[in-house]
Write an enzyme that holds these catalytic residues in place. Structure first.
Site, short mmCIF file in Angstrom:
data_model
loop_
_atom_site.label_atom_id
_atom_site.label_comp_id
_atom_site.label_asym_id
_atom_site.label_seq_id
_atom_site.Cartn_x
_atom_site.Cartn_y
_atom_site.Cartn_z
N SER A 45 -57.66 33.49 20.01
CA SER A 45 -56.25 33.30 19.68
C SER A 45 -55.47 34.45 20.28
CB SER A 45 -56.08 33.29 18.15
OG SER A 45 -54.73 33.42 17.78
N TYR B 98 -57.44 37.08 9.38
CA TYR B 98 -57.60 36.23 10.57
C TYR B 98 -57.59 37.06 11.84
CZ TYR B 98 -56.52 32.47 13.91
OH TYR B 98 -56.54 31.59 14.97
#
Length: 283
Positions: free
Chosen positions: A140, A153
């Protein structure tokens, strides 16, 4: 020569589901894994509509369960070859660092990091023996840029990026390519059903409640501009079918390359000002 085999984790929705279809359309035999195979209906329906149902085999796999990993290892050992592994399974845990329980951090890492390593280790003996293969990790923009309220995350993705960098250098001499795909914001369930918030950060008496709400509002406001996840699936497919993956990192999405470049090039003090200005916060 028969079809090449691709294993994908987390194929019940999002990038994993679309990647399974794209690889099947491009001649791969796809092992589509998911924790709960009762959720395979969407994948099977899409496969039917693209006439690739015979090229996709659904297999149960919970990347956080050692028993499930062991059972999957037995299955992998029955395959003639493993040519591509796409590690996609994951979820997003949010919350502010002071309020996220250690257990919640551990749960995030069990899926996004340790689970990914466990699956990688199941396929590496096959790839090493055949001296070929491609391992593609769904990272990501959060693997290179930190965001407030998302430290579980973000931390898991930073860890994944470090692991991938090491692994690429370890496996390249053996003919195995490792790549990171780094999407920005796309229309998947990662920010809806795939998102979990630490309990304390959602309480109104939390000192971070207002900050958390402003961040949540920012995501809601921008959702309409999120990209089409098919773009990411097509990028993964292009890497899988390439003769050689020449780069480790593959950022994709609106503003992602610019954001990563700015983060690397400008002083941290300037980056902070830009960041807080965008969020409407005082830095």
């Amino acid at each position: 020569m028969g079809k090449k085999t691709a294993i994908i984790t987390g194929t019940s929705s999002g990038f994993g589901l679309l990647t399974a279809i794209e690889l099947a359309k491009n001649g791969f035999y796809v092992i589509a894994t998911m924790r709960d195979v009762s959720k395979a209906a969407k994948l099977e329906e899409l496969a039917e509509s693209h006439n690739v149902k015979d090229a996709i085999q659904v297999q149960p796999l919970d990347v956080t369960s050692s028993e499930s990993i062991d059972q999957f290892q037995v299955f992998v050992n029955t395959l003639t070859s493993v040519d591509v592994l796409v590690n996609n399974a994951g979820f997003a845990m949010g919350g502010f660092g002071e309020e996220v329980a250690i257990e919640e951090y551990r749960r995030q890492f069990e899926t996004n990091f340790f689970g990914t390593i466990a699956v990688t280790q199941t396929v590496l003996p096959s790839m090493r023996q055949q001296r070929s293969g491609k391992i593609i990790y769904l990272s990501s923009i959060s693997g290179q840029i930190g965001f407030p309220g998302l430290s579980p995350y973000v931390s898991s993705k930073f860890a994944l990026e470090g692991f991938s960098e090491c692994l690429r250098l370890e496996l390249k001499p053996l003919g195995i390519d490792v790549a990171l795909v780094e999407p920005g914001s796309y229309k998947t369930n990662i920010w809806s059903s795939g998102k979990q918030i630490a309990k304390k950060s959602m309480l109104e008496d939390s000192p971070y409640y207002t900050y958390m709400k402003s961040f949540e509002q920012q995501i809601e406001t921008e959702k309409a501009r999120f990209g089409d996840p098919l773009e990411v699936a097509q990028l993964i497919c292009s890497l899988a079918i390439s003769d050689e993956i020449k780069k480790l990192r593959h950022p994709i999405g609106k503003g992602v390359k610019l954001g990563i470049s700015l983060r690397k090039c400008i002083p941290w003090s300037r980056w902070e000002k830009l960041f807080f200005h965008r969020l409407g916060q005082k830095g």
